[in-house]
Design an enzyme around this catalytic site. Structure first.
Site, PDB file in Angstrom:
ATOM      1  N   TYR A  67      38.508  11.302  42.862  1.00  0.00           N
ATOM      2  CA  TYR A  67      37.156  11.397  42.311  1.00  0.00           C
ATOM      3  C   TYR A  67      36.124  11.152  43.392  1.00  0.00           C
ATOM      4  CZ  TYR A  67      38.799  11.761  37.551  1.00  0.00           C
ATOM      5  OH  TYR A  67      39.391  12.218  36.405  1.00  0.00           O
TER       6      TYR A  67
ATOM      7  N   HIS B 179      41.155  18.096  25.164  1.00  0.00           N
ATOM      8  CA  HIS B 179      41.182  18.165  26.610  1.00  0.00           C
ATOM      9  C   HIS B 179      42.587  18.349  27.175  1.00  0.00           C
ATOM     10  CE1 HIS B 179      39.599  17.404  30.610  1.00  0.00           C
ATOM     11  NE2 HIS B 179      40.591  16.573  30.807  1.00  0.00           N
TER      12      HIS B 179
ATOM     13  N   ASP C 279      41.266  20.212  33.617  1.00  0.00           N
ATOM     14  CA  ASP C 279      40.790  18.985  34.298  1.00  0.00           C
ATOM     15  C   ASP C 279      40.747  19.243  35.813  1.00  0.00           C
ATOM     16  OD1 ASP C 279      41.330  15.939  35.350  1.00  0.00           O
ATOM     17  OD2 ASP C 279      40.275  15.973  33.438  1.00  0.00           O
TER      18      ASP C 279
END
Lengths: 471, 459
Positions: free
Chosen positions: B373, B429, B223
């Protein structure tokens, strides 16, 4: 004449094979052009869309449905207000980044001021009394309690009463129309509007659907049933945001009932014509039906439409995919809910507000009005169901839905506000709205014009109705 | 005709020459200051302080009160996890959290490894530092930094750490592990200034490793951790001995990648596509585009309005749990969306999941975690690091249920020194937490390969 002669000579100078090739190409091109034109015509030949049917209550549908209309009063209690205050007091703030304005979302420093006002000065009981100054009702349609207010014109006598339904959007509510209501119910040269303002099921005091699939077509059908139940066979419609889509669907379902459709936001088709006008528009606007004002509002295209849309559509993306997750925290945190909702009232009123420390919120709205709207979401706990509407409408490709491929033939009026998120020029609107009676470039206002510029919006609706009634 | 060919060759040569020049490019960066106000005069504080995770009765009472006061909204009939976290199952999770989950015991578990904090570029950076108890004769422990992502934390590695620092098999390598928290996450202080992106985090972690005395080390990440460790390899390729990642989405699909998408189904062998590759990539409209659209709403809103998106979650532990745990469900297996309970407890224990959520809750870091982000995507996908390849020996662990499947060809476009590409049997993930043994094995084999390569080079 000479050129024609030259062409003739050249043509007959070729050998047979080449001549046949040219003729073949010409015929093919003509045929292709003809088919294309026919296909395009066909898509807008559909003059209405089917009503469909649905039922949204919990569990199984009963045999009989109660069709009565019951009066409704907005209420509150000390417990409700105390609970709200307690939650506000326990909120856990995060400091904003230095010098970030509203660029990262609702600025926490300014949020503290709004919350302080909400906690100490805002009087919900007074606001509830104010909400109740118009008569509210509820009635069961397709398994859901649908809330609406119904206001008759001020004077009676020999003026005509034109029925008009106003439909709100997200994150708004019926309350957005409280300032425009008195302007519409006044006498204007012998007519006045009789106004019905519903809440979309899942918003505010309207019950939320229990079944999947409740989209704008379902809402449109429910509102048509409402008008029928109220005894109106012909009426006007006005809407923005989701209200624009719902009222458009209503006009597509029962064009015989809709005397006039007035919109302050219109979604333009994608399509070849739009694309062409984007490319040619800045240079030869008149060729593609753009006025100077259109050019001013649309270009630079990438910056204003694509980039800006990407920056502002995060909420749309998450609500159209994971509404239950997105709204969960907001139903526990009034501060979070206020930030989420009021951020839109800031950015969508003017994009430049994002650079301001206070988001420019109080330049066009009062905190009382803004917080009353937030309280409608808070006290009804309707944030999640309001978000689900996005998923239901985007679940399949919206361009393939029947309403996207059908035109609108009822007389339409468009009010184009300069700070609306996406500008829709008349030439684009005409692709689907085939009967545009008026298109007005409004001098000021953004996405929430009913609350921000009630007089401007009211005047446009009135002139539109006058044009249709031939007054 | 001949002239045209000559011209083409010259132009081709020029292009190759220009591309070669880029080969020597190292990612550049400058120091930053992320504390409040202006940087102070005088020396930087280089001390390393011991840190212990703590909790109080007040903290727990406040949490319980908020849970008790949550206002649930029933999910639509028959909607499972398709609209987000199912409300019925959420009530079960919250009930466990309220009655059975023992935060004090979990805090003790967190403290089983030594935690520290040190101030770098104006913010307190938190990390866990685990030294192996014993090291085989004549060897030294191999330093390894492991970086988490969102919505994870250093805690994701707790199952993996003992397998690396105290491997059961005597033939395996022994590691010395550093697991920091990205600034803005968990116990690391959040930056106060705009602009803190993955390159800044990478630079700060380089300073951390240097401060701890490591000249060279390995790096592992998934990630955001994938991007931060990749940036570390780009910033100082001589310092990062090896880079191991389990996630590598192509940042800028070049000609070759695009070509492989278009032609890969018909001519898989041409691009080195295996059967698995074809199965996971096609039909590509559905599997690449639609699936991404369905699952990237959170990314879109966090990359544009993080302060708004996180605001409610910092007041509502139930909302925070729903938001975070939805990812642990869907990103472990997309098919979990069809289950009433989201399949959460099939691969994870509620204790582990809630401990991770508690790290976000007790530190109040959800908003700052989301800002990462915006800082990384805010200017689009054209950052300098996206254009520079990675030359450090890289190992890629390809888990079958990862969010974005990347065939070997795609990974090689960016990672020019791909030492190992391991298709894994199972896992999604959050592989480090879900399949720690598989991950440990791959890190072991990758590190061994690189160490042997280094030895051969020296000889």
């Amino acid at each position: 004449m000479q050129r024609l002669q030259l062409l003739k000579d050249t043509f007959f100078g070729l050998d047979v094979a080449q001549q046949q090739l040219i003729i073949g190409c010409a015929v093919a091109a003509a045929a292709a052009g003809g088919i294309l034109t026919y296909a395009m015509q066909r898509s807008s030949k559909m003059r209405s869309i089917p009503l469909g049917e649905g039922w949204w209550g919990a569990g199984e549908k009963p045999l009989l449905e109660d069709q009565k209309i019951y009066p409704f009063t907005v209420e509150t209690s000390d417990e409700e207000i105390e609970d709200l205050h307690e939650r506000i007091d326990k909120t856990r703030f995060t400091d904003p980044l230095e010098d970030s304005g509203f660029q990262y979302g609702f600025n926490s420093t300014y949020l503290k001021k709004v919350i302080s006002y909400w906690r100490n000065t805002f009087d919900w009981k007074k606001q509830v009394a104010m909400l109740n100054k118009y008569p509210h009702f509820k009635t069961k349609i397709e398994g859901l309690d649908v809330h609406f207010i119904h206001v008759r014109p001020l004077q009676s006598g020999d003026q005509r009463a034109l029925p008009l339904m106003l439909v709100h959007g997200w994150p708004g509510s019926f309350y957005e129309f409280y300032k425009i209501l008195p302007l519409l119910t006044q006498n204007h040269n012998g007519f006045a509007f009789e106004v019905v303002i519903p809440s979309i099921p899942g918003y505010g005091f309207s019950e939320a659907p229990h079944k999947k699939g409740f989209n704008s077509l379902a809402a449109a059908r429910i509102f048509l049933t409402l008008m029928e139940r109220l005894g109106f066979s012909q009426f006007y419609l006005q809407g923005g945001d989701w209200g624009s889509l719902i009222t458009t669907n209503m006009a597509q379902m029962r064009p015989d009932c809709v005397k006039g459709l007035h919109l302050n936001m219109c979604m333009s088709n994608r399509g070849f014509k739009v694309l062409l006008s984007i490319i040619i528009g800045p240079y030869l606007p008149f060729l593609v039906g753009f006025s100077q004002e259109d050019v001013r509002r649309l270009f630079p295209f990438f910056q204003k439409n694509v980039w800006q849309m990407l920056e502002e559509s995060g909420y749309l993306h998450i609500q159209a995919t994971k509404p239950d997750t997105a709204g969960r925290g907001l139903n526990d945190s009034p501060v979070g809910l206020a930030a989420y909702i009021l951020e839109k009232f800031s950015s969508w009123t003017h994009m430049k507000n994002r650079d301001l420390e206070d988001g420019g919120l109080e330049r066009k709205f009062s905190l009382d009005d803004l917080l009353t709207n937030v309280m409608i979401y808070w006290t009804t706990g309707s944030i999640i169901s309001s978000m689900r509407f996005y998923k239901e409408n985007f679940s399949s490709n919206p361009n393939n839905r029947i309403d996207a491929k059908t035109g609108i033939f009822v007389p339409t009026g468009l009010a184009a506000f300069p700070q609306e998120i996406l500008h829709c020029p008349k030439s684009w609107a005409q692709i689907r709205y085939q009967n545009i009676v008026s298109y007005t470039f409004m001098p000021r206002g953004g996405h929430f014009p009913a609350l921000e510029e009630p007089r401007l919006l009211a005047n446009d609706v009135i002139q539109f109705a006058k044009a249709i009634e031939n007054l | 005709m001949f002239t045209a060919l000559l011209v083409a060759l010259v132009i081709g040569g020029l292009i190759i020459f220009l591309v070669q020049r880029r080969k020597n490019q190292v990612l550049k960066t400058e120091d930053g200051w992320w504390g409040a106000g202006a940087p102070p005069e005088g020396e930087e504080d280089l001390t390393i302080r011991s840190f212990k995770v703590t909790t109080t009765d007040e903290e727990l009472e406040d949490l319980y009160r908020r849970m008790d006061q949550t206002r649930p909204v029933p999910s639509l009939e028959d909607s499972q996890f398709h609209y987000g976290f199912n409300s019925h199952y959420l009530q079960k999770v919250v009930s466990y959290w309220r009655k059975d989950f023992d935060w004090r015991r979990q805090v003790d578990k967190l403290n089983q490894y030594p935690h520290f904090k040190t101030n770098i570029e104006g913010i307190d950076v938190h990390y866990v530092h685990v030294k192996p108890k014993t090291v085989p004769e004549g060897t030294k422990a191999i330093p390894l930094i492991m970086v988490h992502g969102w919505p994870g934390s250093f805690y994701e590695f707790y199952g993996l750490i003992p397998m690396l620092t105290e491997p059961s098999d005597p033939g395996q390598l022994v590691f010395e592990v550093v697991c920091p928290s990205i600034p803005g996450y968990g116990f690391s202080e959040a930056p106060r200034k705009k602009g803190f992106d993955s390159v800044c985090a990478a630079r700060i972690f380089h300073k951390l490793m240097k401060r701890l005395g490591f000249q060279q080390f390995y790096a592992h990440g998934g990630d955001w951790g994938w991007l931060v460790t990749t940036n570390m390899a780009q910033l100082a390729p001589k310092t990062v001995k090896g880079l191991h990642v389990n996630f590598a989405p192509p940042s800028k699909p070049g000609l070759l990648v695009t070509l492989s998408i278009v032609l890969g189904r018909r001519f898989p062998k041409l691009f080195g596509f295996t059967e698995t590759d074809v199965e996971r990539l096609y039909p590509c409209m559905e599997k690449l585009v639609l699936e991404s659209m369905k699952e990237s709403g959170y990314m879109h809103i966090q990359a544009t309005k993080p302060d708004t998106a996180g605001r409610g979650l910092n007041d509502s532990p139930v909302g925070l749990a729903a938001y975070i745990l939805e990812k642990f469900s869907t990103w472990t297996d997309h098919d979990f969306r069809n289950l009433e309970d989201g399949g959460l407890t099939r691969k994870f224990s509620l204790d582990d999941l809630l401990t991770n959520v508690m790290i976000y809750w007790t530190s109040g870091c959800i908003v700052s975690s989301m800002r990462f982000y915006k800082e990384n995507f805010g200017k689009g996908l054209d950052a300098p690091h996206a254009k520079i390849p990675v030359f450090v020996p890289t190992g890629f662990a390809c888990f079958p249920n990862e969010l974005m499947h990347t065939p070997k060809l795609w990974v090689k476009q960016k990672y020019h020194n791909l030492v190992s590409f391991s298709p894994m049997q199972r896992g999604g993930h959050f592989a480090a937490m879900e399949e720690p043994r598989l991950m440990a094995e791959d890190i072991q084999q990758f590190t061994r390969s690189v160490e042997e390569m280094m030895k051969k080079k020296k000889e």
